[in-house]
Design an enzyme around this catalytic site. Sequence first.
Site: not given
Ligand SMILES: Cc1cc2nc3c(=O)[nH]c(=O)nc-3n(C[C@H](O)[C@H](O)[C@H](O)COP(=O)(O)OP(=O)(O)OC[C@H]3O[C@@H](n4cnc5c(N)ncnc54)[C@H](O)[C@@H]3O)c2cc1C
Length: 427
Positions: A11-12, A14-15, A79, A171, A317-318
């Site tokens: 996963g690429s 935020f984290g 994955v 929003e 996101a944070q």
């Molecule tokens: C519409 C929306 C609005 C939001 N607004 C806010 C906001 O205003 N403020 C805030 O703090 N948070 C917000 N969030 C939440 C925030 O985006 C998430 O908390 C954050 O993206 C989590 O980061 P992450 O890295 O865990 O997951 P993500 O950023 O979702 O990244 C996960 C990655 O894993 C990849 N992936 C998934 N499954 C697989 C797999 N099986 N194999 C390979 N790759 C895979 C995906 O393609 C993606 O690139 C919002 C979320 C959404 C959906």
Amino acid sequence: MPVRPHVVIVGSGFGGLNAALRLASAPVDVTVVDRDNYHGFWPLLYQVATAGLGSDDIARPIRAVYSDHPNISARMGTVTGVDMDHRSIELDHEATIGYDFLILAAGSSTTDFGIPGVAEHAFPLKTLPDAVRLRNHVLSTFERADADDPSTADPGQLTIVLVGGGPTGVEMAGALSELIGHNLAGDFHHLDLTKARVLLVEKDDHLLPGFAPKSQEWALGALRSKGVEVRFGTKLDKVTDDGVSFEDGTSVASRTVVWTAGVRANPLADLVNAAKGRAGTLRVGPDLSLGGHPEVFVIGDLAAIGGRDGDQLPQLAQVAIQSGRRAASNIKRTLEGKQTKKFRYSNHGIMATIGRRSAVAELPGGVRFQGTPGWMAWLGVHLIFLIGFRNRVVVLVNWAWNYLTWDRATRVILDDGSITPTGQPRV
Ligand SMILES: Cc1cc2nc3c(=O)[nH]c(=O)nc-3n(C[C@H](O)[C@H](O)[C@H](O)COP(=O)(O)OP(=O)(O)OC[C@H]3O[C@@H](n4cnc5c(N)ncnc54)[C@H](O)[C@@H]3O)c2cc1C
């Protein structure tokens, strides 16, 4: 040359992205695997769905993000399996990648809580294709209504129902009311848009869970002043092709139902044999590693991370950014023979925008902004965290244009060829 430890990041988002960048100068080789070839900035997804921004304005090619870091490689693939005994992951095209350290950062997905019709008839808003599909659909229903004979018009054509009063529902509701009132009203001269409705339904008695009551009330007032109807204590019973019905026995005709209510861990969590937290997330220890597997870390939305009060941290996101950095630093510490460190979340605040010059922002220390100051804070924070200089410039220019002209410029129907502008199948 000695073989360097191999770190695989699934996963690429935020984290994952922040974990990888933290390892950029470390003595390791990093492989980042993602099902998409781009990093998406989800907090601005609703702007793509409501024609404020284009889809590539909020996405950045993953390979471009890592191009200056020779020890980081990107790999596109989904994955489908994690074998912690043999330290390898499986990809959908049957490839296997071995690892010394693994960071699982696959985020979350939508859940319909088993409510009939949600999966078939409601629009989720979780991915870029979701946002483009929703924009196409909204614009197509207005085109169809314009082409219809008013005496036999479909009553649900111009009614949009948003389910869930969290930040995404709020929003979307604000942005849709601006899209209809300021753009579509000018585009469709012969359509009576006083009949268009944006209805936001929420099962609890307040919007924006997690915000202070004053911010919640302010957001409610701001939405209502934009003509958005808000219904509280309203639980969805089912969604059909032509509308929604609620548990209280009422129903609303609608061709556009947007589901923003349910979030659960990415299905990848189900493939990992480990203790689970809320909504299927993977429970991690204080240093973010999985129990019994100090070489496997889980971060962001996929992880059940305990906060200072013991409660599971929210999916924000944070949290993902900071946990990604901590997991990467803990891998570096392990390689240096040092103890890993506990993850401590630093709350930078929460915010939600209702529309132009209208937002609520809550910062640490009880500092709260509403209206224009909240909106300025919202704009600044989103520009800072958007990945890629080009995207920041494009988004800034779009926002400035929209501010000066009210024009939500990407009112284009970019469908897959299955519907015409009047909503009929292509022949
Ligand atoms: C519409 C929306 C609005 C939001 N607004 C806010 C906001 O205003 N403020 C805030 O703090 N948070 C917000 N969030 C939440 C925030 O985006 C998430 O908390 C954050 O993206 C989590 O980061 P992450 O890295 O865990 O997951 P993500 O950023 O979702 O990244 C996960 C990655 O894993 C990849 N992936 C998934 N499954 C697989 C797999 N099986 N194999 C390979 N790759 C895979 C995906 O393609 C993606 O690139 C919002 C979320 C959404 C959906």
